[in-house]
Write a protein that holds these residues in place. Structure first.
Motif, PDB file in Angstrom:
ATOM      1  N   CYS A  36       0.832  -1.212   0.000  1.00  0.00           N
ATOM      2  CA  CYS A  36       0.000   0.000   0.000  1.00  0.00           C
ATOM      3  C   CYS A  36       0.864   1.258   0.000  1.00  0.00           C
ATOM      4  O   CYS A  36       0.599   2.205  -0.748  1.00  0.00           O
ATOM      5  CB  CYS A  36      -0.919   0.012   1.214  1.00  0.00           C
ATOM      6  N   GLY A  40       1.080   3.709  -3.128  1.00  0.00           N
ATOM      7  CA  GLY A  40       0.652   5.066  -2.790  1.00  0.00           C
ATOM      8  C   GLY A  40       1.729   6.089  -3.076  1.00  0.00           C
ATOM      9  O   GLY A  40       1.444   7.184  -3.586  1.00  0.00           O
ATOM     10  N   LEU A  43       1.843   6.684  -6.789  1.00  0.00           N
ATOM     11  CA  LEU A  43       0.679   7.443  -7.239  1.00  0.00           C
ATOM     12  C   LEU A  43       0.795   8.928  -6.931  1.00  0.00           C
ATOM     13  O   LEU A  43       0.219   9.768  -7.643  1.00  0.00           O
ATOM     14  CB  LEU A  43      -0.602   6.870  -6.634  1.00  0.00           C
ATOM     15  N   PHE A  44       1.536   9.278  -5.891  1.00  0.00           N
ATOM     16  CA  PHE A  44       1.708  10.694  -5.563  1.00  0.00           C
ATOM     17  C   PHE A  44       2.491  11.454  -6.640  1.00  0.00           C
ATOM     18  O   PHE A  44       2.466  12.681  -6.671  1.00  0.00           O
ATOM     19  CB  PHE A  44       2.383  10.872  -4.198  1.00  0.00           C
ATOM     20  N   PHE A  46       1.640  11.526  -9.632  1.00  0.00           N
ATOM     21  CA  PHE A  46       0.627  11.941 -10.596  1.00  0.00           C
ATOM     22  C   PHE A  46      -0.504  12.637  -9.849  1.00  0.00           C
ATOM     23  O   PHE A  46      -1.268  11.982  -9.122  1.00  0.00           O
ATOM     24  CB  PHE A  46       0.090  10.729 -11.367  1.00  0.00           C
ATOM     25  N   VAL A  48      -3.412  13.548 -10.537  1.00  0.00           N
ATOM     26  CA  VAL A  48      -4.748  13.010 -10.737  1.00  0.00           C
ATOM     27  C   VAL A  48      -5.036  11.815  -9.802  1.00  0.00           C
ATOM     28  O   VAL A  48      -6.188  11.523  -9.501  1.00  0.00           O
ATOM     29  CB  VAL A  48      -4.968  12.637 -12.222  1.00  0.00           C
ATOM     30  N   TYR A  49      -3.994  11.147  -9.323  1.00  0.00           N
ATOM     31  CA  TYR A  49      -4.150   9.973  -8.456  1.00  0.00           C
ATOM     32  C   TYR A  49      -3.898  10.283  -6.975  1.00  0.00           C
ATOM     33  O   TYR A  49      -3.658   9.382  -6.177  1.00  0.00           O
ATOM     34  CB  TYR A  49      -3.214   8.858  -8.905  1.00  0.00           C
ATOM     35  N   GLU A  50      -3.978  11.562  -6.624  1.00  0.00           N
ATOM     36  CA  GLU A  50      -3.678  11.946  -5.240  1.00  0.00           C
ATOM     37  C   GLU A  50      -4.655  11.318  -4.240  1.00  0.00           C
ATOM     38  O   GLU A  50      -4.235  10.830  -3.185  1.00  0.00           O
ATOM     39  CB  GLU A  50      -3.709  13.464  -5.106  1.00  0.00           C
ATOM     40  N   PRO A  52      -6.526   8.422  -4.477  1.00  0.00           N
ATOM     41  CA  PRO A  52      -6.221   7.003  -4.234  1.00  0.00           C
ATOM     42  C   PRO A  52      -4.916   6.810  -3.447  1.00  0.00           C
ATOM     43  O   PRO A  52      -4.816   5.899  -2.616  1.00  0.00           O
ATOM     44  CB  PRO A  52      -6.102   6.400  -5.633  1.00  0.00           C
ATOM     45  N   ALA A  53      -3.951   7.695  -3.678  1.00  0.00           N
ATOM     46  CA  ALA A  53      -2.685   7.591  -2.942  1.00  0.00           C
ATOM     47  C   ALA A  53      -2.917   7.812  -1.453  1.00  0.00           C
ATOM     48  O   ALA A  53      -2.378   7.083  -0.611  1.00  0.00           O
ATOM     49  CB  ALA A  53      -1.669   8.598  -3.482  1.00  0.00           C
ATOM     50  N   TRP A  55      -5.695   7.286   0.164  1.00  0.00           N
ATOM     51  CA  TRP A  55      -6.393   6.108   0.665  1.00  0.00           C
ATOM     52  C   TRP A  55      -5.438   4.938   0.880  1.00  0.00           C
ATOM     53  O   TRP A  55      -5.544   4.212   1.878  1.00  0.00           O
ATOM     54  CB  TRP A  55      -7.530   5.708  -0.275  1.00  0.00           C
TER      55      TRP A  55
END
Length: 94
Positions: A36, A40, A43-44, A46, A48-50, A52-53, A55
């Motif tokens: 995770c 995560g 994803l940080f 990008f 746009v994926y902040e 989900p990151a 979470w």
């Protein structure tokens, strides 16, 4: 018998089995937490994926919090198994 005493897990086949099962669960939770946090972190990169990151970091934190809980439950179970062994041994002696 004390909690977190190495002899508790080596008393008999049942205690070794319980210890092994808890180690499998502990390792799976540890791996899930690391996964995770790693995903995560990626994803940080990008924006746009902040969400989900965030979470994934939250879920990873819950997994890391579960690790000491798993260990404590395991040790309490092993401790209680030792008490049952002593009671059974006393009952046989009467």
């Amino acid at each position: 018998m004390k909690l977190f005493h190495h002899a508790n897990r080596e008393r008999n086949a049942d205690t070794r089995r319980v210890y092994a099962l808890f180690e499998i669960v502990y390792t799976a939770v540890d791996f899930a937490a690391a996964l995770c946090f790693t995903v995560g972190s990626v994803l940080f990169f990008f924006p746009v994926y902040e969400i989900p990151a965030v979470w994934l970091f939250t879920v990873g934190s819950v997994f890391f919090m579960a690790k000491p809980t798993i260990r404590l439950i395991r040790e309490i179970k092993l401790y209680r198994m030792g008490k049952l062994d002593r009671l059974a041994h006393r009952a046989e002696g009467e």
